[in-house]
Design an enzyme around this catalytic site. Structure first.
Site, PDB file in Angstrom:
ATOM      1  N   ASP A 120      88.545   9.851  16.941  1.00 12.48           N
ATOM      2  CA  ASP A 120      87.097  10.971  17.872  1.00 12.48           C
ATOM      3  C   ASP A 120      86.375  10.475  17.305  1.00 12.48           C
ATOM      4  O   ASP A 120      86.112  10.737  16.032  1.00 12.48           O
ATOM      5  CB  ASP A 120      87.343  12.058  18.347  1.00 12.48           C
ATOM      6  CG  ASP A 120      86.710  12.551  19.948  1.00 12.48           C
ATOM      7  OD1 ASP A 120      85.889  11.267  20.144  1.00 12.48           O
ATOM      8  OD2 ASP A 120      87.324  13.246  20.797  1.00 12.48           O
ATOM      9  N   HIS A 130      78.663   5.010  19.133  1.00  9.90           N
ATOM     10  CA  HIS A 130      79.738   6.659  19.085  1.00  9.90           C
ATOM     11  C   HIS A 130      81.175   6.810  19.491  1.00  9.90           C
ATOM     12  O   HIS A 130      81.324   7.598  18.992  1.00  9.90           O
ATOM     13  CB  HIS A 130      79.236   6.787  20.428  1.00  9.90           C
ATOM     14  CG  HIS A 130      77.574   6.809  21.113  1.00  9.90           C
ATOM     15  ND1 HIS A 130      77.011   7.892  21.604  1.00  9.90           N
ATOM     16  CD2 HIS A 130      76.588   6.226  21.457  1.00  9.90           C
ATOM     17  CE1 HIS A 130      76.118   8.908  21.285  1.00  9.90           C
ATOM     18  NE2 HIS A 130      75.162   6.937  21.100  1.00  9.90           N
TER      19      HIS A 130
HETATM   20  C1  GDG Z   1      82.426   9.199  22.707  1.00 13.09           C
HETATM   21  C2  GDG Z   1      83.118   9.373  21.715  1.00 13.09           C
HETATM   22  C3  GDG Z   1      81.507  10.552  20.827  1.00 13.09           C
HETATM   23  C4  GDG Z   1      85.091  16.626  29.970  1.00 13.09           C
HETATM   24  N1  GDG Z   1      85.186  17.148  31.335  1.00 13.09           N
HETATM   25  C5  GDG Z   1      84.330  17.408  31.790  1.00 13.09           C
HETATM   26  C6  GDG Z   1      83.410  17.120  31.238  1.00 13.09           C
HETATM   27  N2  GDG Z   1      83.684  16.603  30.214  1.00 13.09           N
HETATM   28  C7  GDG Z   1      82.763  16.491  29.168  1.00 13.09           C
HETATM   29  C8  GDG Z   1      82.313  17.418  28.556  1.00 13.09           C
HETATM   30  C9  GDG Z   1      81.768  15.982  27.151  1.00 13.09           C
HETATM   31  C10 GDG Z   1      81.912  14.552  27.652  1.00 13.09           C
HETATM   32  O1  GDG Z   1      83.161  14.624  28.316  1.00 13.09           O
HETATM   33  C11 GDG Z   1      82.924  14.250  26.739  1.00 13.09           C
HETATM   34  O2  GDG Z   1      82.952  14.038  25.252  1.00 13.09           O
HETATM   35  P1  GDG Z   1      83.403  14.086  23.862  1.00 13.09           P
HETATM   36  O3  GDG Z   1      82.761  13.375  22.766  1.00 13.09           O
HETATM   37  O4  GDG Z   1      83.947  14.584  24.524  1.00 13.09           O
HETATM   38  O5  GDG Z   1      84.539  12.624  24.342  1.00 13.09           O
HETATM   39  P2  GDG Z   1      84.047  11.033  25.090  1.00 13.09           P
HETATM   40  O6  GDG Z   1      83.882  11.061  25.848  1.00 13.09           O
HETATM   41  O7  GDG Z   1      85.344  10.376  24.468  1.00 13.09           O
HETATM   42  O8  GDG Z   1      82.597  10.029  24.413  1.00 13.09           O
HETATM   43  C12 GDG Z   1      82.556  10.456  20.929  1.00 13.09           C
HETATM   44  C13 GDG Z   1      80.847  11.295  22.094  1.00 13.09           C
HETATM   45  O9  GDG Z   1      80.717   9.380  22.933  1.00 13.09           O
HETATM   46  C14 GDG Z   1      79.725  10.864  21.821  1.00 13.09           C
HETATM   47  O10 GDG Z   1      79.142  10.585  21.258  1.00 13.09           O
HETATM   48  O11 GDG Z   1      81.953  12.557  20.878  1.00 13.09           O
HETATM   49  O12 GDG Z   1      83.812  10.730  19.818  1.00 13.09           O
HETATM   50  O13 GDG Z   1      84.532   8.963  22.344  1.00 13.09           O
HETATM   51  O14 GDG Z   1      80.659  16.422  26.916  1.00 13.09           O
HETATM   52  O15 GDG Z   1      81.718  17.941  28.610  1.00 13.09           O
HETATM   53  N3  GDG Z   1      82.343  17.751  31.667  1.00 13.09           N
HETATM   54  C15 GDG Z   1      82.230  17.771  33.766  1.00 13.09           C
HETATM   55  N4  GDG Z   1      83.868  17.742  33.492  1.00 13.09           N
HETATM   56  C16 GDG Z   1      84.270  17.567  33.446  1.00 13.09           C
HETATM   57  O16 GDG Z   1      85.521  17.949  34.142  1.00 13.09           O
HETATM   58  N5  GDG Z   1      81.154  17.708  33.841  1.00 13.09           N
END
Ligand code: GDG
Length: 728
Positions: free
Chosen positions: A375, A168
């Site tokens: 990212d 990921h």
């Molecule tokens: C890893 C990789 C890759 C955030 N704040 C809140 C909240 N979120 C949710 C978002 C989103 C998730 O968290 C974050 O996903 P990301 O993809 O932006 O980043 P990582 O956590 O670092 O994820 C990344 C991912 O894995 C998938 O393969 O895209 O590059 O680093 O879904 O919505 N959700 C809620 N409250 C919040 O305050 N409910």
């Protein structure tokens, strides 16, 4: 328990177990991965294994049993870890070594032996857990960088399973990856999988390049040849649960939240920043860019608000604690600089908001400022776009995210270039609504199709394909009953012919063709002598090597030698030469070859009577790729209209008359000897040519994996020698 046919493995389970006021509570997560995983393997007996989120030192045996029972209702099973293991493996090696290095934060990476030991140990604990639950032929999907050693640990025990691994996070360039003391173990661990998935082509490319440079394994067209196994690498950009976001906009709680936000930010443009609090997300740099924006655009004072949601994450890791302080100081500083009695430019929240609030924020925000320094993908950007069904908005997106490839309509920014982020903000705030809508529509069309469930299905389909190919290879591997059949055929035959290639078949490849280790060992010579001593056997070595070399190595043995792919034949103590001619071309070809070799460290040129060979085993793989492409292009121009062909073998490019082929001499031998048993073995394209003319009854054997016209495979040179020894 050993009966589940589909196993998902990740560090954390989709259900979190915690102790609240003394009692255990179970909280299912509604994340995208959980949705995706629930949509695949529905017709199978499925089980998800992972850490439940609570350290086992805090649990009594009865509580552990209860957790196991309770989780079973969700098709989950716990992998229990002690607090120390969590500290060393999760906070330690996974999040303080792999995570920073893979995100290009070399200075945050800690190299600690004990943490590495813990990482290995926990991967072993996961291995045991999987073995407890899995059917030997199961499909196993392993997620992410916490479990990079697990594919190999599992493949060792479960040869017939289909193992998929998805990373990921980014896979870094070799220059970063090579810094890891345990780089080879990690790569070997991953290569236990049948399929390895990445978000982008760049990550897959970096992986193949590291595999090549660390382990020396070749990869072609997304297939790594890892010893006797072929491992597929492919690109699967993860999506989101698009409908969930689009539909949530019509639900009363989201509508209510949107109304509140509208009221609160009346007369102001709302900019949002949503991430886990992680240095890779560039939050501190984003704040400074916002500072620059406010400094350069005073007209926007009191007219914009930046809402920062920083979700607590890895709070036990030092770098994260320091970052939190740094961000909070920056917020205070900027607010202190610009705030008035009625306006504060930044509103900062260090907490996890409920889904409804996040969707409402996405829907109401005029601009989403998504500027990670690195990212793997970034789902926030995609979720923002999906939530823009009624109201327009602008996405500013870092070029360093995996998501940028699918969201090219966003305003791209270099996250290190703060002035340009400030300018992008000014542009976004002025962008005409029609343009905003057009950009959103383009992005929505794309990401609504490749949703997270499509992603999961796509991965599963490719995994099935990859493991079907691996099974076919195993089916064709000479062993058991088929091998017995070969022995029977051999025993009953009276006139046997062995057509054996040399390099890669009887001897493993070495760095240079004239290295001492390339010579046949005394044991190999004895083996060939024994085989040839049987009056019923004719042994023929069919090689691309020149005749002098073959003569020196095998001239005293009672064997037939075919040199230079058939240009020369040594039989009855005499060398006979082909009618083809090559000399006239040598002169023309020498000059460009020499010029290329002089500019290519590690390259050598071999001259034979009927061919010239460009050897690039010693050349850095990426340089070799560039040089080979250009060299082939130049040679093609020179040889246009002639019967001289350009052939690619194992780390070589050979230029020779196309009328000289192993198949021609092999066919002549068969016609003259009329054997009732033929074994034809080889490993590369020149041998394929031989396999293609073999009669149906021949035992054709390819050494190593990869597509072949041979009916059978053998894993390695060692296995080939063992087979010949048994026959002799
Ligand atoms: C890893 C990789 C890759 C955030 N704040 C809140 C909240 N979120 C949710 C978002 C989103 C998730 O968290 C974050 O996903 P990301 O993809 O932006 O980043 P990582 O956590 O670092 O994820 C990344 C991912 O894995 C998938 O393969 O895209 O590059 O680093 O879904 O919505 N959700 C809620 N409250 C919040 O305050 N409910």
């Amino acid at each position: 328990m050993r009966n589940h046919t589909f196993i998902i493995v990740s560090n954390r389970l989709p259900i979190n177990v915690a102790r609240e006021n003394g009692t255990l509570v179970f909280k299912p997560s509604s994340g995208g991965l959980a949705t995706a995983m629930s949509s695949v393997g529905m017709d199978q007996d499925k089980m998800w294994l992972g850490w439940p989120g609570i350290a086992s030192d805090d649990l009594t045996p009865a509580e552990k049993r209860r957790i196991t029972r309770e989780l079973r209702k969700y098709q989950c099973a716990p992998v229990f870890l002690t607090q120390q293991q969590v500290n060393d493996y999760y906070d330690g090696y996974a999040n303080a070594t792999i995570w920073p290095l893979f995100h290009y934060f070399q200075h945050h990476a800690i190299f600690n032996r004990d943490q590495w030991q813990a990482y290995k140990q926990v991967n072993q604990i996961f291995q045991k857990a999987v073995l407890r639950y899995t059917n030997p032929e199961a499909t196993i999907w392993i997620h992410d960088y916490h479990l990079m050693l697990l594919p190999r640990m599992l493949k060792k025990e479960l040869h017939n399973s289909s193992i998929g691994f998805f990373l990921h996070i980014p896979f870094p360039s070799y220059e970063l990856f090579r810094l890891l003391p345990h780089r080879a173990d990690l790569l070997k661990g991953l290569l236990g999988a049948d399929l390895i998935g990445f978000h982008t082509y760049d990550y897959a490319r970096h992986f193949s390049s590291s595999v090549q440079q660390v382990l020396g394994y070749e990869s072609k067209m997304g297939v790594v040849t890892a010893g006797y196994r072929a491992v597929v690498t492919d690109v699967f950009p993860i999506g989101i649960d698009y409908q969930k976001f689009a539909e949530a906009l019509h639900t009363p709680p989201v509508k209510e939240e949107m109304r509140r936000l509208k009221e609160h930010y009346i007369g102001q443009k709302l900019i949002i920043s949503v991430d886990r609090l992680d240095y890779s997300k560039g939050i501190a740099e984003r704040l400074e860019a916002f500072d620059a924006f406010l400094a350069n655009h005073p007209a926007y004072h009191k007219k914009v608000s930046l809402l920062v949601i920083a979700v607590p994450s890895r709070t036990d890791v030092d770098a994260y604690r320091q970052l939190r302080d740094q961000i909070e100081l920056a917020v205070a500083r900027i607010n202190g600089k610009y705030a008035t009695v009625e306006w504060s430019p930044i509103s900062y929240h260090f907490k996890n908001l409920p889904f409804e609030q996040i969707v409402a924020l996405y829907a109401m925000a005029d601009v989403a400022l998504v500027t990670p320094l690195r990212d793997g993908m970034n789902l926030v950007a995609k979720e923002y776009v999906a939530s823009k069904q009624q109201r327009p908005g602008v996405l500013i997106l870092s070029e360093m995210t995996g998501a940028i490839h699918e969201l090219p309509e966003a305003i791209p920014v270099n996250p290190h270039d703060k002035p340009s982020i400030a300018e992008a903000l000014a542009r976004a705030l002025k962008l005409p609504v029609a343009q905003q809508k057009r950009a959103l529509l383009g992005m929505q069309n794309r990401i609504s199709h490749y949703s997270v469930t499509r992603w999961a299905h796509d991965f599963m389909q490719q995994l099935q394909r990859a493991s079907a190919a691996a099974k076919e290879l195993r089916r064709r591997t000479l062993s058991g009953a088929t091998q017995q059949q070969l022995f029977n055929d051999y025993a009953t035959a009276h006139n046997r012919l062995f057509l054996l290639d040399y390099d890669g078949t009887l001897r493993s490849y070495v760095r240079s063709p004239d290295a001492a280790e390339a010579r046949p060992s005394p044991a190999l010579r004895r083996l060939l002598a024994r085989l040839a001593a049987d009056p019923r056997n004719t042994v023929c070595i069919v090689s691309g090597r020149d005749r002098d070399t073959l003569h020196t190595w095998f001239g005293r043995l009672p064997v037939i030698l075919i040199a230079e792919h058939g240009a020369w034949v040594y039989r009855n103590k005499q060398w006979a030469k082909t009618a083809a001619s090559f000399n006239e071309y040598k002169h023309t070809l020498w000059k460009p070859l020499i010029e290329y070799a002089e500019r290519t460290p590690g390259a050598t040129i071999e001259e034979k009577d009927f061919s010239l060979v460009w050897h690039y085993r010693g050349v850095a793989p990426e340089l070799a790729y560039v040089r080979n492409t250009n060299l082939k292009h130049d040679l093609r121009l020179l040889l246009n209209g002639t019967d001289i062909g350009i052939y690619e073998g194992n780390k070589i490019i050979e230029i020779k008359p196309s009328s000289i082929r192993k198949s021609i001499k092999a066919s002549e031998l068969i016609a003259s000897l009329q054997p009732d048993f033929i074994m034809c073995a080889g490993d590369d394209y020149t041998d394929e040519d031989m396999f293609s003319v073999m009669p149906d009854s021949a035992w054709t054997i390819k050494v190593g994996p990869g597509a072949s016209q041979a009916k059978h495979h053998i894993n390695s040179v060692d296995d080939m020698i063992t087979l010949l020894n048994r026959l002799a």
